[in-house]
Design a protein around this motif. Structure first.
Motif, short mmCIF file in Angstrom:
data_model
loop_
_atom_site.label_atom_id
_atom_site.label_comp_id
_atom_site.label_asym_id
_atom_site.label_seq_id
_atom_site.Cartn_x
_atom_site.Cartn_y
_atom_site.Cartn_z
N ALA A 1 2.69 19.34 5.40
CA ALA A 1 2.24 18.74 4.15
C ALA A 1 3.24 17.68 3.69
O ALA A 1 4.42 17.72 4.06
CB ALA A 1 2.08 19.80 3.07
N ALA A 2 2.75 16.75 2.87
CA ALA A 2 3.59 15.69 2.32
C ALA A 2 3.00 15.23 1.00
O ALA A 2 1.79 15.35 0.77
CB ALA A 2 3.73 14.53 3.28
N MET A 3 3.87 14.69 0.12
CA MET A 3 3.36 14.13 -1.13
C MET A 3 4.16 12.89 -1.52
O MET A 3 5.34 12.76 -1.22
CB MET A 3 3.40 15.16 -2.27
N ASP A 4 3.45 11.97 -2.14
CA ASP A 4 4.06 10.80 -2.76
C ASP A 4 2.99 10.20 -3.68
O ASP A 4 1.81 10.15 -3.29
CB ASP A 4 4.51 9.77 -1.72
N PRO A 5 3.36 9.73 -4.86
CA PRO A 5 2.36 9.16 -5.76
C PRO A 5 1.79 7.83 -5.28
O PRO A 5 0.71 7.41 -5.73
CB PRO A 5 3.12 8.99 -7.08
N MET A 6 2.49 7.16 -4.35
CA MET A 6 2.04 5.86 -3.87
C MET A 6 1.03 6.03 -2.73
O MET A 6 1.30 6.70 -1.74
CB MET A 6 3.23 5.03 -3.38
N GLU A 7 -0.13 5.39 -2.87
CA GLU A 7 -1.19 5.56 -1.87
C GLU A 7 -0.79 5.02 -0.50
O GLU A 7 -1.16 5.60 0.52
CB GLU A 7 -2.48 4.88 -2.35
N ASP A 8 -0.05 3.92 -0.47
CA ASP A 8 0.35 3.37 0.82
C ASP A 8 1.28 4.32 1.57
O ASP A 8 1.23 4.41 2.80
CB ASP A 8 1.00 1.99 0.65
N LEU A 9 2.11 5.07 0.82
CA LEU A 9 2.99 6.04 1.46
C LEU A 9 2.23 7.30 1.87
O LEU A 9 2.58 7.94 2.87
CB LEU A 9 4.16 6.38 0.54
N GLN A 10 1.19 7.63 1.13
CA GLN A 10 0.31 8.71 1.58
C GLN A 10 -0.36 8.34 2.90
O GLN A 10 -0.46 9.16 3.81
CB GLN A 10 -0.75 9.00 0.51
N ASP A 11 -0.80 7.08 3.00
CA ASP A 11 -1.41 6.61 4.24
C ASP A 11 -0.41 6.65 5.39
O ASP A 11 -0.77 6.95 6.54
CB ASP A 11 -1.95 5.19 4.06
N TYR A 12 0.85 6.33 5.08
CA TYR A 12 1.91 6.39 6.09
C TYR A 12 2.01 7.81 6.66
O TYR A 12 2.08 8.00 7.89
CB TYR A 12 3.24 5.97 5.47
N ALA A 13 2.02 8.81 5.77
CA ALA A 13 2.13 10.20 6.22
C ALA A 13 0.91 10.61 7.04
O ALA A 13 1.03 11.29 8.06
CB ALA A 13 2.31 11.12 5.02
#
Length: 344
Positions: free
Chosen positions: A32-44
């Protein structure tokens, strides 16, 4: 043996480093991973992580997790650690745990009560050069330790917007040197005397911080350490350590781009140091996480625990007080009511 299930909170610069290193480890699954930024969510998601979200709470409850790696902004660390600890998760948290000594003590009490393993991200301890210096000092190779010298200079200052929230030079930069000062000779600091100035960027002074400093630390046995810092080094990332003792000296020099030296009638020339911490400590970050995983698997103490974070914060707060009051400050003067006050 079942693989440890990791989750990572925060996918900025440091988060990406830890994620990449975890993905290369055979005994770990990043689930699992989390970040409020959508581009970083896409990265994960692009890295194959199935449970990706913008909410820390959602991440903690999304799937079965053994360990949480916290790389989010500093002001989230204490709450995130507390939440994960109460759920029985082991935690790796980037420094600092918090900028409030009172809050750090509260969180460490929760960690102790829950019995989870908390490791603080002091990556320099895992640099092979610094580890070698520590080992030689412990082996008695230089006799009795008398003096430590630490140089730490960044190639360029961070944005002023970062400095305003980071706690300033002593708590976002020198805190690594305070940790190394304790680690390199396995001694506790008793007194701090700091001098500082604004020599790099006037805007740093306008928000109440400094960009250049010299700090003298006195250990409990009366031996000393000297740290010099600058936010800007024209020749690259300058990271050196020296320990002087009764039988000799041991030191770790900068890592250079390569080891060549050119000698001509005009003199000699060699490569500059590596440009920044991402390059200088790339291997140290890998060792850091690997050692933490080993401590989890074998049930051994973590290499950098909550108390290490607490002691470095105390030294940092003492340095701030020393600079403001222009005097040496004993660590016994720093209590839970001591808060950060910028210079202005």
């Amino acid at each position: 043996m079942n693989k440890l299930k990791f989750a990572i909170a925060g996918l900025g610069r440091i988060g990406k480093i830890h994620l990449e290193n975890l993905l290369q480890m055979n005994n770990v699954n990043v689930v699992a991973a989390m970040d409020p930024m959508e581009d970083l969510q896409d990265y994960a998601k692009g890295k194959g992580i199935l449970n990706v979200t913008g909410s820390y709470e959602t991440m903690l409850n999304a799937t079965d997790i053994d360990v949480v790696v916290i790389c989010s902004p500093t002001n989230t660390h204490a709450n995130y650690v507390e939440q994960a600890a109460k759920m029985g998760k082991h935690i790796f948290c980037e420094k600092p745990l918090d900028l409030s000594l009172k809050r750090v003590v509260e969180v460490l009490d929760v960690v102790k009560e829950t019995g989870i393993k908390l490791m603080i991200g002091f990556n320099r301890r895992f640099d092979k050069e610094f580890k070698k210096v520590n080992a030689l000092v412990n082996e008695g190779a230089i006799g009795n330790h008398h003096l430590v010298k630490i140089t730490s200079r960044d190639p360029g200052a961070p944005p002023v917007s970062y400095i305003e929230k980071s706690g300033g030079l002593f708590l976002d930069m020198t805190i690594h040197d305070f940790d190394i000062a304790r680690f390199i000779v396995n001694k506790e600091v008793n007194e701090v005397y700091a001098k500082g100035a604004v020599l790099v960027d006037p805007k740093i002074g306008e928000v109440g911080d400094i960009d250049s400093a010299v700090i003298t630390l006195t250990y409990e046995d009366g031996t000393m350490a000297i740290i010099d810092n600058s936010r800007e080094s024209a020749y690259g990332y300058d990271q050196r350590v020296e320990v002087f003792g009764s039988k000799g000296m041991v030191k770790a020099e900068n890592n250079l781009h390569d080891s060549h030296q050119l000698f001509t009638s005009q003199g000699n020339q060699r490569s500059l140091p590596l440009h920044f911490f991402l390059e200088r400590y790339a291997e140290a970050y890998k060792t850091e996480m690997s050692d933490y995983v080993t401590s989890l698997e074998e049930g051994t103490p973590v290499p950098a625990n909550g108390n290490d974070g607490l002691q470095s914060l105390k030294i940092g707060l003492a340095a701030i007080k020393s600079l403001q009051e222009n005097r040496p400050v004993k660590l016994t003067e720093i209590n839970q009511s001591q808060e950060i006050k910028m210079l202005k």
